[in-house]
Design an enzyme around this catalytic site. Structure first.
Site, PDB file in Angstrom:
ATOM      1  N   TRP A  51     -21.852  15.434  10.771  1.00 44.25           N
ATOM      2  CA  TRP A  51     -20.834  15.001   9.830  1.00 44.25           C
ATOM      3  C   TRP A  51     -20.787  15.915   8.605  1.00 44.25           C
ATOM      4  O   TRP A  51     -21.817  16.343   8.102  1.00 44.25           O
ATOM      5  CB  TRP A  51     -21.098  13.570   9.354  1.00 44.25           C
ATOM      6  CG  TRP A  51     -20.864  12.526  10.400  1.00 44.25           C
ATOM      7  CD1 TRP A  51     -21.805  11.764  11.021  1.00 44.25           C
ATOM      8  CD2 TRP A  51     -19.599  12.109  10.936  1.00 44.25           C
ATOM      9  NE1 TRP A  51     -21.213  10.907  11.922  1.00 44.25           N
ATOM     10  CE2 TRP A  51     -19.855  11.099  11.889  1.00 44.25           C
ATOM     11  CE3 TRP A  51     -18.279  12.498  10.713  1.00 44.25           C
ATOM     12  CZ2 TRP A  51     -18.846  10.467  12.615  1.00 44.25           C
ATOM     13  CZ3 TRP A  51     -17.274  11.874  11.434  1.00 44.25           C
ATOM     14  CH2 TRP A  51     -17.553  10.878  12.364  1.00 44.25           C
ATOM     15  N   THR A  88       0.846  -1.185   0.000  1.00 45.16           N
ATOM     16  CA  THR A  88       0.000   0.000   0.000  1.00 45.16           C
ATOM     17  C   THR A  88       0.886   1.239   0.000  1.00 45.16           C
ATOM     18  O   THR A  88       2.087   1.159   0.275  1.00 45.16           O
ATOM     19  CB  THR A  88      -0.911   0.014   1.235  1.00 45.16           C
ATOM     20  OG1 THR A  88      -0.106   0.062   2.418  1.00 45.16           O
ATOM     21  CG2 THR A  88      -1.789  -1.237   1.280  1.00 45.16           C
ATOM     22  N   GLU A 104      -5.406  -3.863  -1.739  1.00 46.86           N
ATOM     23  CA  GLU A 104      -5.909  -5.096  -1.139  1.00 46.86           C
ATOM     24  C   GLU A 104      -6.884  -5.843  -2.038  1.00 46.86           C
ATOM     25  O   GLU A 104      -7.148  -7.030  -1.817  1.00 46.86           O
ATOM     26  CB  GLU A 104      -6.614  -4.772   0.186  1.00 46.86           C
ATOM     27  CG  GLU A 104      -5.685  -4.337   1.300  1.00 46.86           C
ATOM     28  CD  GLU A 104      -5.424  -2.834   1.348  1.00 46.86           C
ATOM     29  OE1 GLU A 104      -5.016  -2.332   2.404  1.00 46.86           O
ATOM     30  OE2 GLU A 104      -5.620  -2.163   0.300  1.00 46.86           O
ATOM     31  N   LYS A 142     -16.171  15.756  11.756  1.00 41.11           N
ATOM     32  CA  LYS A 142     -17.222  15.785  12.782  1.00 41.11           C
ATOM     33  C   LYS A 142     -17.218  17.174  13.422  1.00 41.11           C
ATOM     34  O   LYS A 142     -16.322  17.523  14.185  1.00 41.11           O
ATOM     35  CB  LYS A 142     -16.948  14.715  13.857  1.00 41.11           C
ATOM     36  CG  LYS A 142     -18.103  14.497  14.833  1.00 41.11           C
ATOM     37  CD  LYS A 142     -19.282  13.845  14.133  1.00 41.11           C
ATOM     38  CE  LYS A 142     -20.363  13.403  15.125  1.00 41.11           C
ATOM     39  NZ  LYS A 142     -19.989  12.203  15.872  1.00 41.11           N
TER      40      LYS A 142
END
Length: 526
Positions: free
Chosen positions: A432, A187, A333, A427
């Site tokens: 949100w 990654t 992945e 937040k």
């Protein structure tokens, strides 16, 4: 009752066999800078792979040997894609755009013994070599003329061209279990050290077949693909495998694929599909507009983007040149493709054999109704079930599902729409805010060329959004807020706009929000 079917392993060598025998005269091209644009056929690719494999004894390459590549998108790199795993060795494609510390970490973790490298990337290797005690052989793509080989007396140096010239080709690649490791990719390491994913022959072949299927990506042998995405990271989205399987014309852009070089290749080699990240497509647009009349995009019919959802302004610009934008989603992945969309506004439907779900904070499955949000999870024969350094896998999986870290909704027809990364949601005052939606709205402003939104700590509201912008014209903060207020709630409007000459990106071209948060904390901009 047992099956009467043959038990034939799914091996990467079978992809090459198909291309050699069914599409032997299909012409591809490797655009190699000073060496010019070199044409090759799939017959040439097979012959070179078998000849390179014939040199493996001299290089100490055996079943299971880790072979690293530090290389651009070239014919030589494509040869390694097939020769190394086809003999049971393991190809580790090293992303040379990572930091030296991360490169050293990944090569040490993979236990690489042989390095295949483009000459102009030798300074990258020289910087990390002292931390890599397992390296025994270095193969330079091209000749050794003018190369300083004093990095270590314990390393043997080879010219790829000479190896191919002197080696006796092998006639048949060996057969072995299809679950054998074929390659390693790490990654990009934006939230810590990179994590290693080990692909198998089976997973790679199934992924190639899935992205060839109609209804998804549909890699097509009649089409020509300009690979502006790195072969050094997640197999260039699987195109070097699926393209070979289907007999497609591959156009490899070679070393240092600048926007100008990509446009030159698009003009002269006339691909009809361009594969790359939104950042690459945006840079090509800038260069095209800066030199009107110099380049021709007339052959390009499809722009295949991935990594993050493309902004509508970019999609619209390419559309004015007759180019349709499609969008793929995936991760290291997931090999990487998981979903595909012909509508760039969302991530599309899962590919065949790829399953998705969304869950709440307690891990309970949520409905596919198009408005209930949850964390996106995935499983498939080409999704990893752990990491090479599996002590870091505990929080990444949930009862056999990969936790992607994306917040998404799934529509009743199976279309996935990602709202944000879990770690990038803001937040503020108990509510949100989506950084992605803020970015998309900013990018619709005519003065905004690039935009990225991050959360920063706030004493009263917990977090507040800060927008980093690259502008084409002067515009005030209040003008930008007024523009956003027409479509977004007032509490979403950024407290601050940071004007920058460039927005930090990761080694694979994604917005590097982790770095932006660090720079903000240190009161530094770029």
């Amino acid at each position: 009752m047992l099956t009467t079917m043959m038990d034939r392993p799914l091996l990467i060598s079978s992809l090459l066999w198909h291309a050699e025998n069914v599409f032997p005269d299909r012409v591809c091209v490797s655009c190699d800078g000073d060496r010019g644009d070199r044409e090759f056929t799939y017959r040439d690719l097979g012959a070179a792979a078998r000849r390179f494999a014939g040199a493996f004894d001299a290089l100490g390459i055996r079943f299971g040997t880790r072979v690293a590549t530090l290389a651009w998108n070239t014919f030589e790199h494509l040869v390694a894609y097939y020769a190394v795993p086809a003999c049971g060795a393991i190809l580790h494609t090293v992303n040379h755009r990572m930091s030296p510390d991360h490169i050293a970490y990944t090569m040490d973790k993979a236990e690489d013994e042989v390095v295949l490298i483009d000459a102009d990337l030798l300074p990258v290797f020289a910087e990390v070599f002292p931390r890599l005690p397992s390296i025994r052989h270095v193969v330079v793509f091209g000749s050794l003329d003018g190369i300083d080989r004093a990095v270590s007396a314990t390393v043997r140096w080879w010219s790829f061209d000479r190896l191919l010239r002197d080696a006796a080709p092998i006639e048949d690649f060996p057969e072995f279990d299809e679950t054998t490791a074929s390659s390693i990719c790490f990654t990009s390491g934006t939230t810590g050290l990179p994590k290693g994913v080990v692909y198998s022959h089976r997973s790679t072949v199934l992924h190639a077949m899935a992205i060839s299927a109609v209804g998804g990506v549909a890699i097509d042998g009649s089409r020509s693909y300009l690979l502006a995405t790195q072969m050094s990271h997640v197999h260039s989205w699987g195109v070097p495998h699926a393209g070979v399987l289907q007999g497609a014309r591959l156009v490899l852009p070679g070393p240092h694929p600048s926007p100008a070089e990509l446009l030159r290749i698009a003009t002269e080699q006339t691909p009809d599909v361009v594969v790359g990240a939104p950042a690459v497509a945006a840079l090509m647009r800038e260069r095209f507009d800066a030199e009107p009349g110099r380049y021709d995009l007339g052959s390009v019919r499809t722009l295949w983007l991935g990594g993050q959802a493309p902004p509508s302004g970019l999609v619209n610009w390419w559309a004015t040149h007759g180019v349709t934008t499609v969008n793929g989603w995936g991760m290291t992945e997931t090999s990487p493709m998981g979903t595909f969309s012909h509508l760039p506004a969302n991530q599309g439907r899962p590919l065949p054999l790829f399953q998705v779900r969304i869950v709440d904070e307690e891990g309970r499955s949520l409905p596919w109704n198009g408005f209930t949000t949850g964390e996106l999870q995935a499983r498939s024969p080409w999704v990893t079930g752990t990491y090479l350094d599996n002590d870091r896998a505990a929080d990444a999986f949930d009862d056999g599902w990969l936790r992607t870290g994306d917040v998404a909704v799934i529509h009743p027809n199976g279309e996935v729409q990602i709202h944000d990364r879990v770690k990038d949601l803001i937040k503020s005052g108990g509510e949100w805010i989506s950084s992605v939606e803020l970015e998309n709205q900013l990018l619709l402003h005519p003065a905004v060329l690039e935009a990225a939104v991050i959360a920063v700590p706030h004493e009263t509201w917990q977090e507040r959004p800060v927008a980093w912008v690259r502008l084409t014209d002067q515009v005030t903060d209040d003008e930008l807020r007024t523009y956003l207020a027409a479509t977004l709630p007032k509490f979403w409007l950024p407290d601050t706009f940071v004007r920058v000459g460039r927005i930090p990106t990761t080694s694979v071209g994604k917005l590097d929000k982790a770095r932006m948060r660090r720079l903000w904390a240190e009161n530094v901009t770029v």
